[in-house]
Design an enzyme around this catalytic site. Structure first.
Site, short mmCIF file in Angstrom:
data_model
loop_
_atom_site.label_atom_id
_atom_site.label_comp_id
_atom_site.label_asym_id
_atom_site.label_seq_id
_atom_site.Cartn_x
_atom_site.Cartn_y
_atom_site.Cartn_z
N LYS A 54 6.50 -3.55 0.00
CA LYS A 54 7.10 -4.63 0.80
C LYS A 54 8.47 -4.99 0.23
CE LYS A 54 2.66 -6.33 2.36
NZ LYS A 54 1.48 -7.12 2.06
N GLN A 98 -0.42 -11.96 -1.25
CA GLN A 98 -1.10 -10.68 -1.14
C GLN A 98 -2.61 -10.89 -1.27
OE1 GLN A 98 0.44 -7.68 -0.42
NE2 GLN A 98 -1.63 -6.91 -0.20
N ASP A 121 3.05 -14.04 7.70
CA ASP A 121 1.84 -13.30 8.04
C ASP A 121 1.19 -13.85 9.30
OD1 ASP A 121 1.20 -11.06 6.56
OD2 ASP A 121 0.33 -12.20 4.89
#
Ligand code: NDP
Length: 284
Positions: A54, A98, A121
């Protein structure tokens, strides 16, 4: 006739190029560099790879990227405090935790601490609620990537039967809501669905997000359907999806491969959500 294969790798590459252009324009015209912070707790090797990828993707797009690595024994309060700091940081437009977190930490609570404006997200309850209400919001990256693939492949959605197998909060449910938003007639299937095949065989658009290799067989697919394989499984060290690719290819109208289908789109949409969060911050 064999299905048209939807090349997610090429689609993601093209999208990432367009994102890089918009990032550069934002820097030049408004003096803002979109910034993403990824928080990793502990030392899970797979998570470390995802986080590193990422960061690299952000840098390639010209974005600012920060990786915050916290020790495995971090407490809930310490994690939440760190997230609050990132919420206040003007250089950061997107905050991502994460997952999975170590077992002693409460994921749901931690995700809810992220400011909804920085929730790239799309997992925050406020953003999930907005999606449910059909409002403009930050959408979860994987289903957003699927919608993009359907659109570039030219799959007609309006009035079509869409069947989603899987009802997780990160893929299945938001996927169903996005298809509904585009005027599909949507059915959500799961492990307790009776006679799954009777549903899938009606699907003009069939999305599989289960996590079981070879689960979707040719006899479950309607001729000419668009079949999108979200699953990521490992068999004998090789990555494969949920769909029996070789057999379904003969029946479907469109099909995504694994690897090289939905997977590359997820990270591209993370960059898109970060860029859009930076653009929105200008109006606040
Ligand atoms: P979850 O394990 O959270 O959800 C799996 C879903 O599949 C559940 O709703 C479950 O039903 C359903 N399911 C399991 N077995 C069956 C069955 N026999 N028949 C019908 N439904 C079944 O997984 P995720 O949603 O997080 O991920 C799904 C897959 O997508 C995984 O392979 C994951 O690795 C992959 N993935 C890929 C991404 C990408 O970028 N390409 C991103 C995210 C995930 P129930 O609710 O009843 O248990």
């Amino acid at each position: 006739m064999a299905a048209r294969i939807i090349d997610g790798k090429a689609a993601a590459l093209a999208l990432r190029e367009r994102i890089a252009e918009r990032v550069s324009e934002l820097k030049n015209t408004k003096g803002i560099t979109p910034g993403l912070a990824v928080v990793l707790v502990g030392e899970d090797p797979a998570s470390q790879i995802y986080v590193r990828n990422k960061g690299i993707a952000c840098q390639k797009a010209g974005m600012h990227s920060e990786t915050i690595i916290l020790p495995a024994e971090t407490t809930q309060d310490e994690l939440e405090e760190r997230i609050r700091e990132l919420n206040e940081d003007p250089e950061i437009h997107g905050v991502l935790i994460q997952l999975p977190l170590p077992r002693h930490l409460n994921e749901e609570k931690a995700l809810a601490v992220i400011s909804p404006e920085k929730d790239v997200d799309g997992f925050h309850p406020v953003n999930a609620g907005r999606l449910l209400a059909g409002q403009n919001t930050v959408s979860p990256c994987t289903p957003k990537g699927v919608m993009h693939l359907l659109d570039i492949a030219g799959v007609e959605l309006e009035g079509k039967e869409a069947v989603v197998i899987g009802r997780s909060n990160i893929v299945g449910k938001p996927m169903a809501l996005m298809l509904l938003q585009r005027n599909c007639t949507v059915t959500i299937c799961h492990s307790r669905t009776a006679d799954l095949r009777s549903h899938t065989r009606r699907a003009d658009i069939l999305i599989s997000a289960i996590g079981k290799p070879g689960f979707v067989t040719a006899d479950m697919v309607k001729t000419g359907a668009a079949v999108i394989d979200v699953g990521i499984n490992r068999v004998d060290g090789k990555v494969c999806g949920d769909v029996d690719y070789a057999a379904v290819q003969e029946i479907a109208g469109w099909l995504t491969p694994v690897p090289g289908g939905v997977g590359p789109m997820t990270i591209a949409m993370l960059l898109m959500n970060t860029l859009e969060a930076a653009e929105r911050s200008l109006n606040e």
